[in-house]
Design an enzyme around this catalytic site. Structure first.
Site, PDB file in Angstrom:
ATOM      1  N   SER A 588       6.390  -3.759   2.550  1.00 51.74           N
ATOM      2  CA  SER A 588       6.938  -2.855   1.595  1.00 51.74           C
ATOM      3  C   SER A 588       8.295  -3.265   1.207  1.00 51.74           C
ATOM      4  O   SER A 588       9.108  -3.116   0.005  1.00 51.74           O
ATOM      5  CB  SER A 588       7.131  -1.449   2.316  1.00 51.74           C
ATOM      6  OG  SER A 588       5.756  -0.855   2.188  1.00 51.74           O
ATOM      7  N   SER A 712      -2.646  -6.578  -0.504  1.00 52.13           N
ATOM      8  CA  SER A 712      -1.413  -5.906  -0.228  1.00 52.13           C
ATOM      9  C   SER A 712      -1.095  -4.677  -0.941  1.00 52.13           C
ATOM     10  O   SER A 712      -0.405  -3.883  -0.361  1.00 52.13           O
ATOM     11  CB  SER A 712      -0.340  -7.100  -0.376  1.00 52.13           C
ATOM     12  OG  SER A 712      -0.409  -7.654  -1.570  1.00 52.13           O
ATOM     13  N   ASN A 715      -3.154  -1.874   0.843  1.00 54.88           N
ATOM     14  CA  ASN A 715      -2.775  -1.730   2.260  1.00 54.88           C
ATOM     15  C   ASN A 715      -1.504  -1.767   2.798  1.00 54.88           C
ATOM     16  O   ASN A 715      -1.129  -1.395   3.950  1.00 54.88           O
ATOM     17  CB  ASN A 715      -3.811  -2.493   2.998  1.00 54.88           C
ATOM     18  CG  ASN A 715      -5.286  -2.297   2.953  1.00 54.88           C
ATOM     19  OD1 ASN A 715      -5.611  -1.359   2.874  1.00 54.88           O
ATOM     20  ND2 ASN A 715      -5.735  -3.302   2.430  1.00 54.88           N
ATOM     21  N   TYR A 716      -0.615  -2.518   2.274  1.00 54.25           N
ATOM     22  CA  TYR A 716       0.637  -2.748   2.619  1.00 54.25           C
ATOM     23  C   TYR A 716       1.958  -2.159   1.976  1.00 54.25           C
ATOM     24  O   TYR A 716       3.104  -2.004   2.578  1.00 54.25           O
ATOM     25  CB  TYR A 716       0.830  -4.269   2.993  1.00 54.25           C
ATOM     26  CG  TYR A 716       0.051  -4.849   4.139  1.00 54.25           C
ATOM     27  CD1 TYR A 716       0.376  -4.485   5.306  1.00 54.25           C
ATOM     28  CD2 TYR A 716      -1.140  -5.493   3.885  1.00 54.25           C
ATOM     29  CE1 TYR A 716      -0.403  -4.879   6.530  1.00 54.25           C
ATOM     30  CE2 TYR A 716      -1.799  -5.788   4.852  1.00 54.25           C
ATOM     31  CZ  TYR A 716      -1.642  -5.638   6.142  1.00 54.25           C
ATOM     32  OH  TYR A 716      -2.394  -6.168   7.224  1.00 54.25           O
ATOM     33  N   LEU A 717       1.626  -1.918   0.901  1.00 53.52           N
ATOM     34  CA  LEU A 717       2.992  -1.518  -0.114  1.00 53.52           C
ATOM     35  C   LEU A 717       2.830   0.123  -0.215  1.00 53.52           C
ATOM     36  O   LEU A 717       1.905   0.630  -0.831  1.00 53.52           O
ATOM     37  CB  LEU A 717       2.800  -2.172  -1.469  1.00 53.52           C
ATOM     38  CG  LEU A 717       2.780  -3.882  -1.408  1.00 53.52           C
ATOM     39  CD1 LEU A 717       2.412  -4.358  -2.467  1.00 53.52           C
ATOM     40  CD2 LEU A 717       4.149  -4.489  -0.660  1.00 53.52           C
TER      41      LEU A 717
END
Length: 758
Positions: A588, A712, A715-717
């Site tokens: 992030s 991403s 799930n990640y940002l």
DNA sequence: AGCGAGACTTAGCATTGGGCGA
DNA sequence: TCGCCCAATGCTAAGTCTCGCT
């Protein structure tokens, strides 16, 4: 922004290409195709690792940071927080710190009724203990106190408007009021006019996930439909009629005949073993060699079937579609606490042959059919329980509201449990997701302290501490996964950080003009290869030499460490901290940095979106999110190039026309010809823009060849970063998130303002 | 501490279907 | 209108992490 993570820059400058300079390696042949030759290797190589000193700032600096951090903890000197205080409801809900509005804002009857919660909100003295922080922001255990704020609804309304304005009303943007599907699609299905904003409501305490849960149970796979008798199976050249059980399993194999893995020994061996279990004793005695089995007629039959399916008339297709829709309406939703929520996977996995990824020892095994007797149903006592199909019964019906699943069964390959759960747009998933990002944001506040601590620990007298510190450094710098141990022989041989073996790294005192380079080469999750050459600090390098001393290649690099030790340590550094939080945090923060670096407010929308995708790409590279280049990649690239060439020609034509129009106007000097010039000018501009759009698209696609952005993004940002970016630069949110993604991130779209900061 | 079960997130690939250009 | 192509969706495997037991 103390969370800056300079190492990330290094991977990005070159325009973010996946590093595949390892092509010559011939280990892991399986995945080799992903890492094919790349012309820009050298270039990337250079830029990617130019920044070895990324965190080499002096220890002193870290110590200072440490002090600062302590202050932060007191909650008094956190500028950022003050700045955001007034407006951010999301901080209110998940952030660990007490905020003014908490004290004034809400009556919190819920809190009052739970004595052990009082202190979280009110008494500053508790702020000192690390423990408190966690409790406070642990969503599950604390009620939200949002609704109590007076000005809230007003603000909300304003915000909502903004969001709506940002979202260009397109044909059928989901259920915003007043918007009817304009294109006459029969599916003007009335979604609840006002989408439920769960993020404005209180959360459960004490691990309770719901109070009421009602659903219709799972949809089972259709029963086996025997193939027509003219489709024959041959053993050793002779026709053989199989029993339905054996035949069904044979069809699984026949359907996969085109796949490479039906040629693999393990696959064939596993399949044959399981197939024989389904045979009658007579079949068993006859069929003793898979190589003598001829499935080709079956295979042809299935191919013909799928062709036939493609060739169906519109009506037939429509009928199937309607049937699916009906099933979705009936089984695809549940009621959880007064709200109708979408279920993610309401269909039970059909039987088939197991295909693990990578070199999986169990590939080819028979995944058996799941029957109602295998199913555990979870719902509330006072709900209408789902009925098992006639003549069958459930294995069990339970009423456990401490879990989120509706249905579970045990799968026969690994013996693990599978679940039916809710869609990502549901409250229960959304809250958790939101909480995840809040934890990552808390890490941002103390990451410098943690970094300075692990750097200190590199010097520790104790081996276990040093190993822990080096491992954590890798997790932080390289975004490696934790690396739990796995049962040998049960799964493909893959590793993460803690399970790295000596054979997975090689140390280079000097390489490509850089000192202390560590070369990683291992298979990670899903047997995706991780290959990277990273300059590290001398102390890390020396430690690695030490860890590798006197070890065999197959020995663990970190023999005094596992994920449980690591996570226990992390837990002490920050409540709620685990290894994977670093991935979320680094992903992030990288997006945020890259966006601010790459976005040029002067540019047009496509160019900005290219910047966004590049920022996204930087994250995907960091997290090693790869994909096999699409099969049609070269072709589609060519197509695009053809289009570009055509467009260029068109542009040339347009320019020529403009020129002649100008000349004409010069001679004639009348209104009409002047107007013609204007028109031509416009045309040139239009074509130029189109060309530019195509070229941007080509760049984007080329850069994306082997990189998967989806993982991403999903799930990640922190979606609020993207939403804020869109608002700041006037980009419609649809350009960034498709419908599904907008549903999943509805909370972020609703709450993030343009000045949101991760 | 170590272990296994359980619950939940993260992952890439396969299939689908709808938009768009010929 | 048709067929192609790619984005969206569907599927399910493979991770992480927690918890309770010994």
């Amino acid at each position: 922004m103390s969370g800056d993570h300079s190492h990330n820059d290094s991977q990005i400058e070159s325009g973010s290409r996946y590093n595949d300079s390892h092509k010559h390696k011939d280990k892991y042949k399986d995945k080799e195709h992903r890492h094919k030759d790349h012309k820009k290797d050298k270039e990337r190589e250079k830029s990617k690792y130019s920044n070895s000193e990324h965190r080499d700032s002096s220890d002193k600096k870290h110590r200072d940071k440490d002090k600062e951090r302590l202050k932060l903890k007191d909650g008094s000197s956190d500028k950022q927080k003050d700045k955001h205080k007034e407006k951010k409801k999301e901080e209110r809900s998940f952030d660990g710190k007490p905020k003014k509005e908490r004290e004034n804002g809400f009556a919190s009857p819920l809190i009052k009724s739970e004595p052990e919660n009082d202190d979280f909100y009110l008494s500053p003295k508790h702020e000192k203990s690390l423990k408190r922080e966690r409790d406070d922001d642990d969503a599950e255990f604390k009620p939200k106190k949002i609704k109590t704020e007076d000005d809230r609804s007003e603000k909300k309304a304003k915000k909502r408007k903004q969001v709506e304005e940002d979202i260009k009303p397109k044909k059928k943007t989901k259920g915003k009021k007043g918007e009817v599907a304009t294109d006459g699609k029969k599916k003007a299905k009335k979604e609840p006019e006002d989408k439920w904003k769960w993020w404005e409501e209180e959360r459960y305490t004490d691990g309770v996930k719901w109070k009421f849960l009602e659903h219709k149970g799972p949809v089972f796979a259709p029963p086996y439909d025997p193939i027509p008798s003219n489709v024959k199976f041959y053993y050793d050249g002779k026709h053989m009629k199989l029993s339905p059980e054996a035949e069904e399993v044979a069809t699984f194999f026949a359907k996969m005949l085109d796949h490479e893995y039906t040629t693999k020994d393990i696959f064939r061996k596993n399949f044959f073993k399981d197939w024989r279990k389904e045979m009658t004793s007579e079949e068993k005695s006859k069929i003793s060699d898979l190589n003598k089995c001829d499935f080709s007629e079956m295979s042809e039959y299935f191919k013909a079937q799928s062709e036939a399916r493609k060739a169906m008339t519109k009506e037939e297709k429509l009928k199937i579609k309607e049937e699916n829709e009906r099933l979705l309406q009936e089984y695809g939703f549940c009621v959880m606490d007064n709200h109708k929520e979408r279920i993610a996977n309401f269909r039970i996995e059909p039987p088939g042959l197991f295909r693990g990824r990578g070199d999986h020892p169990k590939m080819g095994m028979l995944k058996r059919r799941i029957r109602p007797e295998d199913i555990i149903v979870n719902c509330s006592k006072d709900s209408k329980h789902p009925k098992p199909p006639p003549g069958t019964k459930w294995k069990e019906v339970r009423h456990d509201n401490k879990v989120t699943w509706l249905v579970s069964w045990t799968e026969n390959i690994q013996g693990s449990i599978k679940y039916i759960m809710l869609n990502p747009s549901s409250r229960i998933k959304g809250e958790k997701d939101w909480q995840k990002y809040e934890t990552a944001r808390r890490l941002k506040k103390c990451v410098e302290r943690i970094r300075s601590q692990y750097r200190e620990d590199w010097k520790s007298k104790e081996m276990r501490i040093r190993q822990r510190a080096v491992a954590l450094y890798f997790i932080d710098k390289l975004a490696l996964r934790a690396g739990n141990e796995k049962e040998e022989g049960e799964t493909a041989d893959t590793v993460g950080c803690c399970s790295l073996r000596v054979e997975h790294l090689s140390l280079h005192q000097e390489m490509d003009g850089q000192e202390f380079v560590v070369e990683f080469d291992f298979l990670g999750k899903d047997s995706i290869r991780y290959y990277n050459k990273v300059p590290v600090e001398k102390r890390v390098f020396k430690n690695l030499q030490l860890f590798m001393e006197d070890k065999e290649p197959e020995d663990d690099l970190f023999d005094r460490l596992n994920t449980s030790i690591l996570n226990k340590h992390l837990q002490e550094l920050m409540d709620g901290l685990t290894a994977k939080v670093f991935r979320t945090y680094n992903a992030s923060i990288t997006l945020q940095q890259q966006l601010s670096e790459l976005t040029n407010s002067e540019e047009n929308v496509p160019a900005k979106i290219l910047s966004y995708n590049r920022a996204n790409r930087a994250v995907a590279i960091l997290c090693n999110h790869q994909r096999a280049p699409p099969k049609t990649f070269e072709k589609s690239m060519q197509n695009l190039q053809t289009k570009i060439d055509a467009k260029k020609e068109q542009l040339a034509d347009a320019k020529r026309e403009l020129k002649s129009a100008k000349a004409d106007a010069k001679v004639r000097r009348d209104e009409k010809s002047k107007k013609a010039v204007e028109t031509k000018k416009k045309a040139v501009e239009r074509v130029e823009e189109q060309l530019m759009k195509l070229e941007v698209q080509a760049t984007d696609r080329e850069e994306n060849k082997q990189i998967a952005l989806g993982t991403s993004k999903l799930n990640y940002l922190d979606p609020r970063i993207s939403v804020a970016w869109c608002k700041k630069f006037d980009i419609p949110i649809e350009k960034i998130y498709n419908k599904t993604q907008r549903e999943k991130f509805a909370w972020a779209i609703d709450m993030a303002e343009k000045d949101f900061e991760f």
